[in-house]
Design an enzyme around this catalytic site. Structure first.
Site, PDB file in Angstrom:
ATOM      1  N   ALA A   1      -0.487 -17.859 -30.995  1.00  0.00           N
ATOM      2  CA  ALA A   1      -1.004 -18.646 -32.319  1.00  0.00           C
ATOM      3  C   ALA A   1      -0.333 -19.984 -32.177  1.00  0.00           C
ATOM      4  O   ALA A   1       0.282 -20.449 -31.547  1.00  0.00           O
ATOM      5  CB  ALA A   1      -0.260 -17.899 -33.268  1.00  0.00           C
ATOM      6  N   GLY A   2      -1.261 -20.857 -33.184  1.00  0.00           N
ATOM      7  CA  GLY A   2      -0.882 -22.349 -33.431  1.00  0.00           C
ATOM      8  C   GLY A   2      -2.035 -23.054 -33.067  1.00  0.00           C
ATOM      9  O   GLY A   2      -2.285 -24.194 -33.546  1.00  0.00           O
ATOM     10  N   TYR A   3      -2.849 -22.630 -31.919  1.00  0.00           N
ATOM     11  CA  TYR A   3      -4.066 -23.605 -31.578  1.00  0.00           C
ATOM     12  C   TYR A   3      -5.321 -23.143 -32.570  1.00  0.00           C
ATOM     13  O   TYR A   3      -5.851 -24.012 -33.022  1.00  0.00           O
ATOM     14  CB  TYR A   3      -4.351 -23.313 -30.221  1.00  0.00           C
ATOM     15  CG  TYR A   3      -5.494 -24.005 -29.729  1.00  0.00           C
ATOM     16  CD1 TYR A   3      -5.470 -25.289 -29.184  1.00  0.00           C
ATOM     17  CD2 TYR A   3      -6.861 -23.500 -29.864  1.00  0.00           C
ATOM     18  CE1 TYR A   3      -6.453 -26.127 -29.009  1.00  0.00           C
ATOM     19  CE2 TYR A   3      -7.856 -24.187 -29.126  1.00  0.00           C
ATOM     20  CZ  TYR A   3      -7.916 -25.543 -29.075  1.00  0.00           C
ATOM     21  OH  TYR A   3      -8.799 -26.438 -28.713  1.00  0.00           O
TER      22      TYR A   3
ATOM     23  N   ASN B   1       6.735 -29.878 -32.632  1.00  0.00           N
ATOM     24  CA  ASN B   1       5.892 -29.985 -33.706  1.00  0.00           C
ATOM     25  C   ASN B   1       6.549 -29.431 -35.255  1.00  0.00           C
ATOM     26  O   ASN B   1       7.780 -28.639 -34.889  1.00  0.00           O
ATOM     27  CB  ASN B   1       4.738 -28.913 -33.909  1.00  0.00           C
ATOM     28  CG  ASN B   1       4.778 -27.506 -34.081  1.00  0.00           C
ATOM     29  OD1 ASN B   1       4.955 -27.225 -35.061  1.00  0.00           O
ATOM     30  ND2 ASN B   1       5.160 -26.763 -33.094  1.00  0.00           N
TER      31      ASN B   1
ATOM     32  N   PHE C   1       3.209 -24.329 -40.945  1.00  0.00           N
ATOM     33  CA  PHE C   1       1.862 -23.367 -41.221  1.00  0.00           C
ATOM     34  C   PHE C   1       0.766 -23.939 -42.125  1.00  0.00           C
ATOM     35  O   PHE C   1       0.191 -23.591 -43.109  1.00  0.00           O
ATOM     36  CB  PHE C   1       2.404 -22.366 -42.195  1.00  0.00           C
ATOM     37  CG  PHE C   1       3.351 -21.262 -41.572  1.00  0.00           C
ATOM     38  CD1 PHE C   1       3.431 -21.356 -40.050  1.00  0.00           C
ATOM     39  CD2 PHE C   1       3.921 -20.280 -41.969  1.00  0.00           C
ATOM     40  CE1 PHE C   1       4.339 -20.309 -39.433  1.00  0.00           C
ATOM     41  CE2 PHE C   1       4.884 -19.406 -41.608  1.00  0.00           C
ATOM     42  CZ  PHE C   1       4.887 -19.328 -40.265  1.00  0.00           C
TER      43      PHE C   1
ATOM     44  N   ASN D   1      -2.060 -13.679 -36.515  1.00  0.00           N
ATOM     45  CA  ASN D   1      -0.669 -13.904 -36.872  1.00  0.00           C
ATOM     46  C   ASN D   1      -0.652 -14.223 -38.324  1.00  0.00           C
ATOM     47  O   ASN D   1      -1.209 -15.212 -38.612  1.00  0.00           O
ATOM     48  CB  ASN D   1      -0.251 -15.208 -35.812  1.00  0.00           C
ATOM     49  CG  ASN D   1       1.270 -15.616 -35.879  1.00  0.00           C
ATOM     50  OD1 ASN D   1       1.689 -15.800 -37.138  1.00  0.00           O
ATOM     51  ND2 ASN D   1       1.671 -15.576 -34.907  1.00  0.00           N
TER      52      ASN D   1
ATOM     53  N   ASN E   1       4.920 -13.250 -38.171  1.00  0.00           N
ATOM     54  CA  ASN E   1       5.699 -14.529 -37.520  1.00  0.00           C
ATOM     55  C   ASN E   1       6.757 -14.803 -38.757  1.00  0.00           C
ATOM     56  O   ASN E   1       6.364 -15.299 -39.853  1.00  0.00           O
ATOM     57  CB  ASN E   1       4.766 -15.636 -37.592  1.00  0.00           C
ATOM     58  CG  ASN E   1       5.461 -16.849 -36.938  1.00  0.00           C
ATOM     59  OD1 ASN E   1       6.442 -16.980 -36.659  1.00  0.00           O
ATOM     60  ND2 ASN E   1       4.461 -18.052 -37.053  1.00  0.00           N
TER      61      ASN E   1
ATOM     62  N   SER F   1       9.051 -19.449 -37.199  1.00  0.00           N
ATOM     63  CA  SER F   1       8.983 -20.689 -37.186  1.00  0.00           C
ATOM     64  C   SER F   1       9.859 -21.456 -37.839  1.00  0.00           C
ATOM     65  O   SER F   1      10.318 -21.217 -38.697  1.00  0.00           O
ATOM     66  CB  SER F   1       7.450 -21.164 -37.909  1.00  0.00           C
ATOM     67  OG  SER F   1       7.418 -22.551 -38.176  1.00  0.00           O
TER      68      SER F   1
ATOM     69  N   ASN G   1       9.875 -24.391 -39.059  1.00  0.00           N
ATOM     70  CA  ASN G   1       9.170 -25.542 -39.757  1.00  0.00           C
ATOM     71  C   ASN G   1       8.746 -25.074 -41.374  1.00  0.00           C
ATOM     72  O   ASN G   1       8.428 -25.926 -42.152  1.00  0.00           O
ATOM     73  CB  ASN G   1       7.838 -25.959 -39.273  1.00  0.00           C
ATOM     74  CG  ASN G   1       8.177 -26.666 -37.840  1.00  0.00           C
ATOM     75  OD1 ASN G   1       9.154 -27.268 -37.547  1.00  0.00           O
ATOM     76  ND2 ASN G   1       7.392 -26.191 -37.079  1.00  0.00           N
ATOM     77  N   THR G   2       9.219 -23.949 -41.837  1.00  0.00           N
ATOM     78  CA  THR G   2       9.177 -23.451 -43.251  1.00  0.00           C
ATOM     79  C   THR G   2      10.469 -23.188 -43.597  1.00  0.00           C
ATOM     80  O   THR G   2      11.310 -22.158 -42.922  1.00  0.00           O
ATOM     81  CB  THR G   2       8.152 -22.105 -43.377  1.00  0.00           C
ATOM     82  OG1 THR G   2       6.791 -22.495 -42.900  1.00  0.00           O
ATOM     83  CG2 THR G   2       8.189 -21.657 -44.741  1.00  0.00           C
TER      84      THR G   2
ATOM     85  N   LYS H   1       7.120 -11.522 -34.115  1.00  0.00           N
ATOM     86  CA  LYS H   1       7.553 -12.582 -33.451  1.00  0.00           C
ATOM     87  C   LYS H   1       8.592 -13.345 -33.659  1.00  0.00           C
ATOM     88  O   LYS H   1       9.221 -13.672 -34.927  1.00  0.00           O
ATOM     89  CB  LYS H   1       6.417 -13.728 -33.294  1.00  0.00           C
ATOM     90  CG  LYS H   1       6.805 -15.030 -32.526  1.00  0.00           C
ATOM     91  CD  LYS H   1       5.236 -15.867 -32.539  1.00  0.00           C
ATOM     92  CE  LYS H   1       5.353 -16.737 -31.376  1.00  0.00           C
ATOM     93  NZ  LYS H   1       3.991 -17.639 -31.425  1.00  0.00           N
TER      94      LYS H   1
ATOM     95  N   ASN I   1       9.135 -18.008 -30.332  1.00  0.00           N
ATOM     96  CA  ASN I   1       8.612 -19.360 -30.596  1.00  0.00           C
ATOM     97  C   ASN I   1       9.265 -20.276 -30.408  1.00  0.00           C
ATOM     98  O   ASN I   1       9.910 -20.401 -29.276  1.00  0.00           O
ATOM     99  CB  ASN I   1       8.897 -19.160 -32.377  1.00  0.00           C
ATOM    100  CG  ASN I   1       7.692 -19.910 -32.948  1.00  0.00           C
ATOM    101  OD1 ASN I   1       7.472 -20.918 -32.780  1.00  0.00           O
ATOM    102  ND2 ASN I   1       7.134 -18.836 -34.148  1.00  0.00           N
ATOM    103  N   THR I   2       9.025 -21.602 -31.026  1.00  0.00           N
ATOM    104  CA  THR I   2       9.631 -22.735 -30.552  1.00  0.00           C
ATOM    105  C   THR I   2      11.045 -22.849 -30.551  1.00  0.00           C
ATOM    106  O   THR I   2      11.653 -21.965 -31.523  1.00  0.00           O
ATOM    107  CB  THR I   2       8.894 -24.112 -31.096  1.00  0.00           C
ATOM    108  OG1 THR I   2       9.297 -23.596 -32.715  1.00  0.00           O
ATOM    109  CG2 THR I   2       7.504 -23.844 -30.886  1.00  0.00           C
TER     110      THR I   2
ATOM    111  N   GLY J   1       6.442 -26.097 -24.862  1.00  0.00           N
ATOM    112  CA  GLY J   1       6.180 -26.540 -23.494  1.00  0.00           C
ATOM    113  C   GLY J   1       7.166 -26.103 -22.384  1.00  0.00           C
ATOM    114  O   GLY J   1       8.066 -25.432 -22.452  1.00  0.00           O
TER     115      GLY J   1
ATOM    116  N   SER K   1       1.192 -24.660 -25.386  1.00  0.00           N
ATOM    117  CA  SER K   1       1.630 -26.059 -25.338  1.00  0.00           C
ATOM    118  C   SER K   1       1.155 -26.584 -23.953  1.00  0.00           C
ATOM    119  O   SER K   1       0.993 -27.642 -23.747  1.00  0.00           O
ATOM    120  CB  SER K   1       3.011 -26.023 -25.791  1.00  0.00           C
ATOM    121  OG  SER K   1       3.311 -26.038 -27.162  1.00  0.00           O
TER     122      SER K   1
END
Length: 363
Positions: free
Chosen positions: A62-64, A111, A115, A140, A171, A174, A176-177, A216, A245-246, A267, A318
């Site tokens: 997910a993400g792309y 990134n 979301f 996701n 998910n 992440s 970032n939330t 996840k 995840n990242t 990555g 990535s």
């Protein structure tokens, strides 16, 4: 011809900022500008996981394809499955730009998207339009940043996409939330799993089928945190885990300028940490619970190492930034060659063969 094409296309996209380049790549898939890349069927790569028959073990994470715009075009690139999202009930714009950063020297990406997506209704309409198409498409699901009830947002995702998803990914990992990863704490996770799996059970009766649910998780958990997640995962009828995840870690990066940016790192730099966490979780949950390994996969050797560490399936994303759209097909062909070398009848025979090495790795 996808090899030379992919290299040229990937290099040309580096002229643009990362988010613009991402949008252009999705547009190229929509228009058919990116050619299909069929891979030879290899029965040794076929895996049945959570009652789903995967033609090969390589999936797009997910993400792309956040808004379910190009799942079928992605599958034509050689992926055995793809995962759309993360989708939230309401549309949201995410964090301020710039919010994606290339670490070229490290072959990594940071990134802090947050979301960003068009919401349930947009994804629902697109998935409905392709509902009779073949291929494995997971959904996701996530929670809106400003929601009053995060658990309720996940339940809404299960109910909205139940008739369309091959599987779900919950998910909660992440970075970032704000506060999202708090759902990995044991009491919060228990409440989430109870609600999500109860909704799945109700929808299974209504639709006459049970859709698998994966969880996840993040790669930045403590050993105690892994213990808690493993205990809850095996206490409920959860169908599997996605690890991971990242990461918020910045260990060993060459690019110290971009490394200062806030957000999740993915990555190549994520490979070691995510693979170690995968193995640590496999050791905790035992041999039967499916695990999808994600993080830093850029070659067939990387994918096979995830399997050796305990993964049943493998996801990437990535590394396509650097390797191009032909990466999945290259990996699938490479796995067939590696199985020739190993002289095994199925990739499954190699699962867990390096479990102890990776599970004992210090983070």
């Amino acid at each position: 011809m996808i090899g030379p094409f992919a290299g040229l296309a990937s290099r040309s996209l580096f002229v643009f900022d990362p988010e613009t380049a991402h949008g252009l790549s999705v547009a190229a898939l929509k228009t058919g500008f990116v050619p299909a890349c069929r891979v030879p069927a290899d029965p040794r790569l076929v895996q049945t996981v959570a009652s789903i028959r995967f033609p090969n073990p390589i999936g797009l994470a997910a993400g792309y394809d956040k808004n379910a715009e190009v799942p079928d075009a992605i599958l034509r690139l050689g992926f055995g499955f793809t995962e759309v999202g993360t989708v939230t009930p309401k549309p949201q714009s995410g964090n301020d730009r710039p919010r994606i950063f290339r670490l070229v020297e490290d072959r990594g990406v940071i990134n802090r998207l947050g979301f960003n997506n068009e919401g349930h209704e947009a994804a629902f309409a697109r998935l409905t339009a392709r509902r009779n198409a073949p291929g494995i498409v997971g959904v996701n699901i996530g929670a809106n940043k400003d929601t009053a009830d995060r658990v309720a947002d996940y339940v809404l995702g299960i109910r909205r996409f139940y008739g369309l998803a091959t599987y779900f990914t919950v998910n909660i990992s992440s970075p970032n939330t704000p506060g999202l990863r708090d759902l990995q704490a044991r009491d919060s996770l228990r409440a989430l799993l109870e609600a999500v799996l109860a909704a799945r059970a109700e929808e299974a009766v209504r639709h006459g089928k049970s859709v698998p649910v994966f969880l996840k998780i993040a790669p930045d958990l403590t050993e105690e945190g892994l213990d808690d997640i493993a205990a809850e995962a095996i206490s409920y009828p959860l169908d599997g885990l996605i690890v991971s995840n990242t990461t918020l870690a910045r260990d060993g990066l060459k690019d110290r300028v971009q490394a200062k940016e806030a957000g999740g790192l993915s990555g190549v730099p994520l490979f070691r940490r995510s693979t170690a966490v995968l193995a640590k979780m496999r050791r905790r949950v035992g041999p039967d619970l499916p695990i999808i390994g994600a993080g830093g996969v850029s070659s067939a050797e990387d994918a096979l190492e995830k399997v050796r560490a305990g993964a049943d399936l493998v996801q990437l994303y990535s590394c396509m930034v650097y390797e191009g759209p032909g990466l999945a097909a290259t990996i699938v062909r490479g796995l067939s060659s590696l199985l020739d070398r190993e002289k095994v009848p199925s990739i499954r025979e190699l699962r867990d063969t390096r479990l102890d090495y990776w599970a004992d790795t210090k983070l």
